[in-house]
Write a protein that holds these residues in place. Structure first.
Motif, short mmCIF file in Angstrom:
data_model
loop_
_atom_site.label_atom_id
_atom_site.label_comp_id
_atom_site.label_asym_id
_atom_site.label_seq_id
_atom_site.Cartn_x
_atom_site.Cartn_y
_atom_site.Cartn_z
N PRO A 209 -21.84 -22.27 -5.27
CA PRO A 209 -21.35 -21.30 -4.29
C PRO A 209 -22.48 -20.89 -3.34
O PRO A 209 -23.66 -21.09 -3.65
CB PRO A 209 -20.89 -20.11 -5.14
CG PRO A 209 -21.49 -20.30 -6.47
CD PRO A 209 -21.84 -21.76 -6.63
N PRO A 210 -22.14 -20.31 -2.19
CA PRO A 210 -23.19 -19.90 -1.27
C PRO A 210 -24.04 -18.79 -1.91
O PRO A 210 -23.52 -17.93 -2.60
CB PRO A 210 -22.44 -19.39 -0.04
CG PRO A 210 -21.06 -19.10 -0.51
CD PRO A 210 -20.81 -19.98 -1.70
N VAL B 168 -28.78 -16.41 2.93
CA VAL B 168 -28.12 -16.23 4.22
C VAL B 168 -29.20 -16.13 5.29
O VAL B 168 -30.19 -15.41 5.12
CB VAL B 168 -27.23 -14.96 4.22
CG1 VAL B 168 -26.73 -14.64 5.60
CG2 VAL B 168 -26.07 -15.14 3.26
N ARG B 169 -29.04 -16.88 6.38
CA ARG B 169 -30.04 -16.86 7.44
C ARG B 169 -29.39 -16.98 8.80
O ARG B 169 -28.27 -17.47 8.92
CB ARG B 169 -31.10 -17.92 7.22
CG ARG B 169 -30.59 -19.32 7.08
CD ARG B 169 -31.66 -20.31 6.70
NE ARG B 169 -32.72 -20.31 7.67
CZ ARG B 169 -33.99 -20.53 7.40
NH1 ARG B 169 -34.36 -20.80 6.18
NH2 ARG B 169 -34.90 -20.53 8.33
N ALA B 170 -30.10 -16.52 9.80
CA ALA B 170 -29.64 -16.61 11.19
C ALA B 170 -30.72 -17.35 11.99
O ALA B 170 -31.90 -17.26 11.68
CB ALA B 170 -29.41 -15.22 11.76
N HIS B 171 -30.29 -18.07 13.00
CA HIS B 171 -31.21 -18.81 13.86
C HIS B 171 -30.47 -19.19 15.13
O HIS B 171 -29.25 -19.07 15.22
CB HIS B 171 -31.77 -20.04 13.14
CG HIS B 171 -30.71 -20.92 12.56
ND1 HIS B 171 -30.07 -21.90 13.28
CD2 HIS B 171 -30.16 -20.94 11.31
CE1 HIS B 171 -29.18 -22.50 12.51
NE2 HIS B 171 -29.21 -21.94 11.31
N ALA B 172 -31.20 -19.67 16.09
CA ALA B 172 -30.59 -20.10 17.35
C ALA B 172 -29.71 -21.32 17.11
O ALA B 172 -29.96 -22.11 16.21
CB ALA B 172 -31.67 -20.43 18.37
N GLY B 173 -28.68 -21.46 17.92
CA GLY B 173 -27.87 -22.67 17.88
C GLY B 173 -26.40 -22.44 17.66
O GLY B 173 -25.91 -21.30 17.64
N GLN B 174 -25.70 -23.54 17.49
CA GLN B 174 -24.26 -23.57 17.27
C GLN B 174 -24.00 -24.56 16.15
O GLN B 174 -24.66 -25.60 16.07
CB GLN B 174 -23.56 -24.01 18.56
CG GLN B 174 -22.07 -23.91 18.56
CD GLN B 174 -21.56 -22.49 18.75
OE1 GLN B 174 -22.33 -21.59 19.10
NE2 GLN B 174 -20.30 -22.27 18.52
N GLU B 175 -23.04 -24.25 15.29
CA GLU B 175 -22.71 -25.14 14.18
C GLU B 175 -21.19 -25.28 14.10
O GLU B 175 -20.45 -24.34 14.38
CB GLU B 175 -23.26 -24.59 12.87
CG GLU B 175 -23.11 -25.52 11.69
CD GLU B 175 -23.89 -25.05 10.47
OE1 GLU B 175 -23.47 -25.41 9.36
OE2 GLU B 175 -24.89 -24.34 10.62
N TRP B 176 -20.76 -26.47 13.73
CA TRP B 176 -19.34 -26.76 13.53
C TRP B 176 -19.23 -27.52 12.23
O TRP B 176 -20.09 -28.35 11.93
CB TRP B 176 -18.85 -27.60 14.70
CG TRP B 176 -17.40 -27.97 14.64
CD1 TRP B 176 -16.36 -27.25 15.16
CD2 TRP B 176 -16.83 -29.13 14.06
NE1 TRP B 176 -15.18 -27.90 14.93
CE2 TRP B 176 -15.44 -29.08 14.25
CE3 TRP B 176 -17.35 -30.23 13.38
CZ2 TRP B 176 -14.57 -30.05 13.81
CZ3 TRP B 176 -16.48 -31.21 12.93
CH2 TRP B 176 -15.11 -31.11 13.16
N LEU B 177 -18.22 -27.23 11.43
CA LEU B 177 -18.04 -27.98 10.20
C LEU B 177 -16.57 -28.15 9.91
O LEU B 177 -15.73 -27.36 10.34
CB LEU B 177 -18.76 -27.30 9.03
CG LEU B 177 -18.30 -25.90 8.62
CD1 LEU B 177 -17.26 -25.99 7.51
CD2 LEU B 177 -19.49 -25.10 8.15
#
Length: 186
Positions: A110-111, A116-125
């Motif tokens: 499980p996550p 948990v982290r944040a950063h620049a960018g875009q994600e798709w899954l």
């Protein structure tokens, strides 16, 4: 060496024709988009005219591909074996367009809220099989097979499996990819 060049030219000619047909374009339509004459394009496709760099650049642009992809030699490695990254995730790297990374992952845990982290960018899954849990900000999303998610990675996030393994296909833009690579190196 001459044979290799001839074989590559033949492959490029086939690609131009195949891409033109995949777009549903006539010779006239692709010629117009590439600022070539239809007769020149026909001779290029049929091997009656030598390939010129300026024409290849124009054709690649018109066909919405890159010159590198248009003139790449035959596919070398068709079968991709998984690799295990430092997080223990099995990854299947997939070649992508410049600036994008596409990764198939099998997640079994499980996550982890601590990761948990944040950063620049875009994600798709997209979930290929199983059920994924996506922690995004203060919210939890349960993603079933064939469901997808797209989010800015500036939102704190983590993804993992929900009661059994989950296979996902993740696409990262350049910024998100860079951060994921740095995190994997930690």
């Amino acid at each position: 060496m001459t044979h290799d060049i001839g074989a590559l030219e033949g492959l490029v000619r086939k690609r131009v024709r195949a891409l033109r047909l995949a777009h549903g374009w006539s010779l006239d339509e692709l010629a117009r988009r590439a600022t070539l004459s239809a007769s020149t394009l026909s001779r290029i496709e049929n091997g009656q005219r030598r390939l010129a760099l300026d024409q290849l650049v124009a054709l690649a642009r018109a066909l919405d591909t890159t010159l590198d992809q248009l003139v790449a030699s035959d596919v070398e490695d068709v079968v991709v074996s998984p690799v295990v990254d430092p997080h223990g995730w099995r990854r299947w790297p997939v070649r992508a367009q410049p600036g994008l990374s596409i990764v198939r992952q099998r997640l079994t845990a499980p996550p982890d809220p601590a990761r948990v982290r944040a950063h620049a960018g875009q994600e798709w899954l997209v979930v290929l099989s199983g059920t994924a849990l996506l922690l995004l900000g203060e919210r939890r999303y349960r993603l079933e097979e064939d469901q997808a998610a797209e989010f800015p990675t500036m939102l704190p996030h983590a993804i993992g499996a929900d009661r059994g393994p989950v296979d996902i296909l993740a696409i990262f833009d350049r910024d998100a990819r860079r951060d994921h690579q740095q995190a994997a190196g930690d």
